[in-house]
Write an enzyme that holds these catalytic residues in place. Structure first.
Site, mmCIF file in Angstrom:
data_model
loop_
_atom_site.group_PDB
_atom_site.id
_atom_site.type_symbol
_atom_site.label_atom_id
_atom_site.label_comp_id
_atom_site.label_asym_id
_atom_site.label_seq_id
_atom_site.Cartn_x
_atom_site.Cartn_y
_atom_site.Cartn_z
ATOM 1 N N ASP A 182 99.417 33.481 28.964
ATOM 2 C CA ASP A 182 99.693 34.183 27.871
ATOM 3 C C ASP A 182 98.510 34.854 27.131
ATOM 4 O OD1 ASP A 182 100.207 35.667 25.478
ATOM 5 O OD2 ASP A 182 102.057 34.382 24.937
ATOM 6 N N ILE A 183 97.879 36.041 27.436
ATOM 7 C CA ILE A 183 96.825 36.266 26.921
ATOM 8 C C ILE A 183 96.520 36.407 25.220
ATOM 9 C CG2 ILE A 183 95.847 37.288 29.040
ATOM 10 C CD1 ILE A 183 96.240 40.207 27.407
ATOM 11 N N ALA B 180 98.534 44.592 28.886
ATOM 12 C CA ALA B 180 98.366 45.402 27.595
ATOM 13 C C ALA B 180 99.893 45.617 27.288
ATOM 14 C CB ALA B 180 97.799 46.781 28.154
ATOM 15 N N THR C 195 101.971 48.718 26.808
ATOM 16 C CA THR C 195 101.699 50.095 27.173
ATOM 17 C C THR C 195 102.933 50.868 26.847
ATOM 18 O OG1 THR C 195 102.750 49.360 29.275
ATOM 19 C CG2 THR C 195 100.374 49.360 29.072
ATOM 20 N N ASP D 113 92.628 57.292 28.235
ATOM 21 C CA ASP D 113 92.421 58.759 27.982
ATOM 22 C C ASP D 113 92.986 58.906 26.593
ATOM 23 O OD1 ASP D 113 94.988 58.592 28.920
ATOM 24 O OD2 ASP D 113 94.872 60.642 29.438
ATOM 25 N N TYR E 147 99.027 53.345 19.688
ATOM 26 C CA TYR E 147 98.744 52.927 21.085
ATOM 27 C C TYR E 147 97.035 53.202 21.376
ATOM 28 C CZ TYR E 147 98.150 52.862 26.132
ATOM 29 O OH TYR E 147 97.492 52.567 27.549
ATOM 30 N N TRP F 260 97.337 58.684 32.858
ATOM 31 C CA TRP F 260 98.555 58.973 33.811
ATOM 32 C C TRP F 260 98.606 58.101 34.815
ATOM 33 C CZ3 TRP F 260 99.133 65.111 33.743
ATOM 34 C CH2 TRP F 260 98.783 65.636 32.534
#
Ligand SMILES: NC(=O)c1ccc[n+]([C@@H]2O[C@H](COP(=O)([O-])OP(=O)(O)OC[C@H]3O[C@@H](n4cnc5c(N)ncnc54)[C@H](OP(=O)(O)O)[C@@H]3O)[C@@H](O)[C@H]2O)c1
Length: 288
Positions: free
Chosen positions: A37-38, A61, A63, A103, A126, A150
């Protein structure tokens, strides 16, 4: 030489697993929440100390772009604090730290493909959390940030899979045509990351810390992307181009987020497929 991958059950992590067989000189340690578990600082320090990896690739992440608008703390915990845990733990053992970003750190007001040196100005929670995560990782001189866009894969949930499902259920579909970017097949990104680490390990290329951009080549809108998916899958579903204002989402997306990949190609000799080529490959492989 060990390569530690975090968030290994996600789209990119799963593709890294698939490609790892091509690199028998490396010993891979694939971890996800159950193994590491980071967000747990002590666990990161202990795990990385005992694993002593040559490189750490962080694919974990937060996300969920829209959910992040109301789950700001959760996004911050995973995209900033956990990145700090991994950065410090990597620094303690001298491992290269490869961290993936997005991006969505850009506001999308440009009309030229974004270079790594362009100013960031995220428009969503985010994006802001990912931008902060980049800054934290870059405090360590052996960190490399790879911004991508994407992302889709045969593994996990993504736009391609959603379009295939909706295209099989419906006769018509509305998709925005005023957000322009480039899709990235996670398999191509996984292959590029392993090529880079391999070239550095063999002394063919020198590690240069900093930010790099990676997506597939070419440019399209989400509408174009959806049309190609329907065509390649042979789905009889009409795709209608609509404006973002007619498809409101909690998080604001950049209207233009094409990435300039010149730096990663020159620094590490990476060749990049056009997005149409990779989409076709993914869909053909999925159909097997
Ligand atoms: N997806 C995109 O379109 C896109 C675009 C640009 C950039 N990126 C970036 O690319 C990277 C990879 O994205 P992806 O789409 O492969 O992500 P993903 O599919 O969402 O995978 C993330 C993985 O991390 C795991 N995870 C969550 N919390 C964790 C924790 N505390 N410790 C360890 N693992 C944890 C997740 O597990 P659970 O599923 O159980 O939560 C999941 O397996 C991310 O940095 C992302 O920001 C993605």
């Amino acid at each position: 030489m060990k390569i530690l991958v975090t968030g290994a059950n996600g789209q990119l992590g799963s593709e890294l697993k698939a490609f790892s067989a091509n690199y028998p000189d490396f010993v891979f340690d694939f971890t996800d929440l159950a193994e590491l578990d980071i967000t747990n600082k002590t666990a990161c320090a202990n795990y990385i100390r005992s694993c002593a990896p040559y490189a750490v690739i962080n694919c974990a992440a937060y996300t969920a772009v829209d959910k992040a608008e109301t789950e700001k703390e959760k996004a911050h915990l995973l995209n900033v604090e956990a990145v700090e845990n991994l950065t410090k733990a990597s620094e303690q053992v001298g491992a290269y730290f490869i961290h993936i970003s997005t991006d969505y750190v850009f506001d999308g007001k440009s009309y030229m493909p974004y270079a790594e040196s362009d100013a960031t100005c995220p428009q969503s929670e985010y994006g802001r959390s990912k931008e902060l995560g980049e800054k934290v990782a870059l405090r360590y001189e052996k960190s490399m940030i790879v911004r991508t866009a994407w992302l889709y894969s045969s593994f996990g949930n993504n736009f391609v899979k959603t379009m295939i499902r909706l295209g099989s259920e419906r006769r018509e579909l509305n998709v925005v045509f005023d957000q322009t970017g480039t899709p990235t097949y996670a398999g191509d990104l996984a292959s590029a990351l392993l090529q880079i680490i391999d070239k550095i390990a063999k002394g063919e290329k020198h590690f240069v810390a900093g930010i790099y951009h990676y997506s597939n080549e070419g440019v399209c809108s989400w509408y174009d992307f959806a049309c190609s998916i329907m065509e390649l899958k042979g789905l009889d579903c009409k795709v209608n181009p609509i404006e973002t204002k007619d498809y409101p989402t909690p998080a604001q997306r950049p209207p233009f987020s094409v990435l300039n990949k010149a730096k990663i190609k020159a620094a590490y000799g990476i060749e990049i497929n056009r997005w149409e080529t990779s989409l076709k490959k993914m869909i053909q492989e999925q159909g097997r």
